[in-house]
Design an enzyme around this catalytic site. Structure first.
Site, PDB file in Angstrom:
ATOM      1  N   MET A  21      78.016  12.082  51.751  1.00  0.00           N
ATOM      2  CA  MET A  21      77.896  10.665  51.413  1.00  0.00           C
ATOM      3  C   MET A  21      78.576  10.344  50.083  1.00  0.00           C
ATOM      4  SD  MET A  21      76.430   8.696  53.626  1.00  0.00           S
ATOM      5  CE  MET A  21      75.978   9.096  55.317  1.00  0.00           C
ATOM      6  N   HIS A 138      79.541  10.100  44.397  1.00  0.00           N
ATOM      7  CA  HIS A 138      78.504   9.921  45.410  1.00  0.00           C
ATOM      8  C   HIS A 138      78.193   8.447  45.611  1.00  0.00           C
ATOM      9  CE1 HIS A 138      74.853  10.672  47.750  1.00  0.00           C
ATOM     10  NE2 HIS A 138      75.353  11.883  47.919  1.00  0.00           N
ATOM     11  N   HIS A 139      77.978   8.079  46.888  1.00  0.00           N
ATOM     12  CA  HIS A 139      77.748   6.668  47.219  1.00  0.00           C
ATOM     13  C   HIS A 139      76.411   6.152  46.676  1.00  0.00           C
ATOM     14  CE1 HIS A 139      78.210   2.900  49.260  1.00  0.00           C
ATOM     15  NE2 HIS A 139      79.218   3.317  49.984  1.00  0.00           N
ATOM     16  N   SER A 140      75.504   7.033  46.281  1.00  0.00           N
ATOM     17  CA  SER A 140      74.256   6.584  45.660  1.00  0.00           C
ATOM     18  C   SER A 140      74.501   6.039  44.258  1.00  0.00           C
ATOM     19  CB  SER A 140      73.246   7.737  45.597  1.00  0.00           C
ATOM     20  OG  SER A 140      73.777   8.819  44.844  1.00  0.00           O
ATOM     21  N   ARG A 191      73.351  -1.893  50.644  1.00  0.00           N
ATOM     22  CA  ARG A 191      72.666  -1.972  49.351  1.00  0.00           C
ATOM     23  C   ARG A 191      72.429  -3.430  48.953  1.00  0.00           C
ATOM     24  NH1 ARG A 191      76.080   0.781  46.631  1.00  0.00           N
ATOM     25  NH2 ARG A 191      74.922   2.716  46.359  1.00  0.00           N
TER      26      ARG A 191
END
Length: 465
Positions: A21, A138-140, A191
């Site tokens: 991800m 990271h997409h977070s 998100r």
């Protein structure tokens, strides 16, 4: 420690060996005139010497990383720059093909959760006196747009700029450009929609606005043959469970060529981009004797301008599902069909409030949330066949330590049921396409580059551009 918002934790929870991800980007530079053979080595040394000043570049999941780390961030006070900034070279003669092979390998490996969730790979030895920088985040912590803007922090419009910057420097010479229009990717809408939806729900507003919006979409689906809904996509070889390995290829096309077709056909530039992608997918599926009779569909972010500049900043962005008209053989008729499908979605979404647009966008994307469930992809129809994102990029020429930026190619996320992703961004007078695919599910990914060119050429011929 800092709390991880649920809208960011989604990307930590969904990650597995088969589903990394992170988002990435490949920047291609030309070595400045007069630079010596040690230019890249000196550049890397200077990059590593800049301390990390932005928290996003110090954060990692808290221990234990597989459970508690999905809820809380911890920050590394001393980031190991030799680990995060890596020096590589392609084998002679340094072809772009070898660069893509390296990028594919890096993009398919997980980020180490015991370290801050980013890497930068600087690659020298590329033909025509060039070097490249591949960065993954990271997409977070970053979505595709914010990753592009972060990398822009290091660049300058002045080739003789004496100041050298990195993406993690806190001070920059000028403010970053605002993200407008379609400056958003479909995954980042998860998100945004969840965050806005949660805020509005606590105020009692979302539930009240969601029902009329749902009825509006249902009515449009029943009355407008051009309106495309989720799960109206056929099953294809691109919509299967995926493995962990990736393939990545990229190419640039002149904006003038694409715009000339759009002007001659009375379409938008994005309509032509979708038709290029549609033509390439159609050719690829024909090669594999796998073209379905029913048209494929794509999830696409679109800009919805409003007359009131105070309403949603003068712009609204939604993720719509559009027909790719892959069942239409004639390229010009295919363009017209795609244009009508996109316009139909825009007509519906333009009558919704910003809250409703985001909620409907979340509804269009909702099918992705079930793909990690074992067997779900195999027994259901895909909500759409592919994600195609057009992200606004750079209007002016950029430099890094005097090295001109020649290309900026996004590398995105693929997942179960979505084995192919096409993301592009503008770069002065070019459109830079980055194509990411599952190595097992989408063999011979490089064929898409040739098919995109053939698709544009046949459109030029069809409209006389």
């Amino acid at each position: 420690m800092n709390y991880v918002p649920p809208t960011d934790a989604i990307f930590l929870l969904a990650e597995s060996r088969e589903r990394p991800m992170h988002v990435g980007g490949l920047q291609l530079f030309r070595t400045p005139d007069g630079a010596g053979p040690d230019f890249v080595a000196g550049l890397i040394e200077e990059i590593r010497s800049h301390p990390v000043q932005w928290r996003q570049f110090t954060r990692r999941p808290a221990d234990p990383v597989a459970s508690f780390g999905n809820v809380w961030w911890t920050e590394d006070d001393d980031v190991d720059m030799e680990y995060h900034v890596r020096h590589s070279a392609v084998p002679r003669p340094g072809r772009i093909r070898e660069l893509f092979q390296l990028t594919s390998r890096w993009h398919g490996t997980l980020l180490d959760r015991h370290r801050p969730l980013w890497e930068m790979h600087v690659v020298e030895g590329i033909e025509d006196n060039r070097f490249a920088v591949y960065t993954k985040l990271h997409h977070s912590l970053f979505d595709g747009v914010s990753a592009l803007r972060m990398n822009e922090r290091a660049l300058s419009e002045d080739p003789d700029d004496p100041d050298f910057r990195t993406p993690w420097d806190r001070t920059v010479k000028k403010s970053l450009p605002a993200t407008t229009n379609a400056g958003i990717t479909p995954l980042s809408l998860i998100r945004n929609a969840a965050a806005l939806g949660g805020t509005a729900l606590s105020a009692g507003g979302t539930a009240a606005s969601f029902l009329p919006a749902s009825l509006k979409l249902l009515n449009s689906a029943l009355r407008d043959n051009h309106f495309t809904t989720p799960f109206d996509a056929p099953r294809t070889i691109l919509n299967t469970p995926i493995g962990g390995s990736r393939r990545f290829v990229a190419q640039s096309w002149e904006i003038e060529r694409v715009q000339s077709v759009a002007t001659a056909a009375g379409a938008t530039l994005n309509d032509v981009v979708l038709t290029m992608c549609s033509g390439s997918i159609r050719r690829y599926l024909v090669e594999h004797n796998a073209l379905p009779d029913k048209s494929l569909t794509a999830l696409v972010p679109v800009s919805l301008r409003r007359n009131d500049p105070e309403d949603f900043g003068g712009n609204a962005v939604g993720a719509v599902i559009a027909s790719l008209a892959t069942d239409v053989a004639d390229p010009f008729d295919r363009l017209l069909a795609i244009r009508e499908s996109v316009q139909s979605a825009k007509r519906v979404m333009s009558e919704l409030t910003p809250h409703q647009i985001l909620m409907m966008s979340l509804f269009n994307i909702s099918g992705l949330t079930f793909t990690p469930i074992p067997g779900f992809v195999s027994v259901t129809r895909p909500p759409f066949n592919i994600i195609i994102s057009n992200v606004p990029g750079f209007r002016n020429r950029k430099y890094w330590k005097g090295a001109p930026l020649e290309g900026v190619y996004p590398a995105s996320i693929v997942m179960d049921g979505q084995a192919l992703n096409i993301t592009l961004t503008s770069n002065v007078d070019k459109l830079d396409f980055g194509i990411t695919g599952c190595r097992r599910s989408v063999p011979s990914l490089q064929r898409f580059i040739h098919h995109l060119e053939d698709s544009l050429a046949e459109l030029e011929k069809a409209v006389g551009a």
